[in-house]
Scaffold this motif. Structure first.
Motif: not given
Length: 246
Positions: A186, A190, A220, A223-224
């Motif tokens: 990350l 993030e 975000h 994405a995490v």
């Protein structure tokens, strides 16, 4: 990226003013540079602490990324730099690395006070190892921030409540912290979003606290979840809690 704001006021590159600066009634005066990639936040801090006649704080320059920060700090030679941890170009640690000679100046040292939304142990320890004299979070009041700036100018170490414990534990321990490969995937931003999600913040609240848009928060979070192979924010909260990141 926010546009750079160069040194302000009549400041000589060697760090001296053309005239004695105004003070806060106690005779105190400190020259400060603000380093943060959010223009709105810099404007707010300037309005809060930069009324020199009342606070004794003179804001002599601003910067929005690492390169700008090094340029402005080198040109103005302030007594104290308010430094965000997460900056384009390498972060606050990179600013500290490149300004190490200025910090080591025995006659006119430049001292750094980290001012960040993050209260993560790794962020605190990273900038302190890099040479910062203190670390306060953006929940600090204007009056307390002014007091912290003067304390750092005088050579004291200043921390928001509970953050000092991170530093004491880190420097007391001889064991290297374990590597978390999942967490290392990350980015710093993030990680910030992850912690706030795990603490129960709504997207709008996270956007407001981090000075970003709701759409950016959503990006975000996606994405995490993808990087950690999780399905929803409830699994994300359990994951963060298990690692004591909340």
């Amino acid at each position: 990226m926010s546009e750079p704001t160069g040194p302000t006021g009549t400041t000589e590159p060697n760090g001296t003013n053309g005239a004695a600066g105004p003070a806060d009634g106690t005779g105190r005066h400190v020259r400060v540079v603000l380093v943060d990639d959010h223009r709105m936040f810099r404007t707010g801090v300037q309005a809060e602490i930069g009324q020199t006649e009342q606070t004794g704080v003179e804001v002599v320059g601003e910067a929005a990324d690492v390169d700008q920060a090094v340029t402005v700090i080198t040109a103005t030679r302030p007594e104290v730099v308010l430094l965000d941890v997460h900056l384009p170009g390498g972060g606050g640690v990179e600013v500290l690395r490149r300004c190490a000679p200025l910090m080591g100046d025995t006659e006119q040292p430049v001292r750094f006070l980290a001012l960040s939304v993050s209260d993560a142990a790794e962020d605190v320890i990273g900038v302190i190892r890099g040479g910062a004299r203190g670390y306060v979070t953006k929940t600090i009041t204007g009056a307390d921030l002014v007091d912290s700036i003067f304390r750092v100018q005088e050579g004291d170490a200043v921390f928001s409540p509970r953050l000092a414990g991170f530093v004491l534990d880190a420097f007391a321990s001889t064991d290297a912290p374990p590597v978390d490969e999942d967490l290392d995937r990350l980015t710093q931003r993030e990680r910030e979003v992850l912690r706030l999600i795990a603490r129960g913040y709504a997207y709008k609240e996270i956007a407001k606290q981090l000075f970003i848009s709701v759409k950016t928060v959503e990006s975000h979070v996606s994405a995490v979840l993808r990087k950690l192979q999780l399905s929803n924010r409830h699994e994300l909260t359990r994951w963060a809690t298990a690692r004591r990141l909340v």
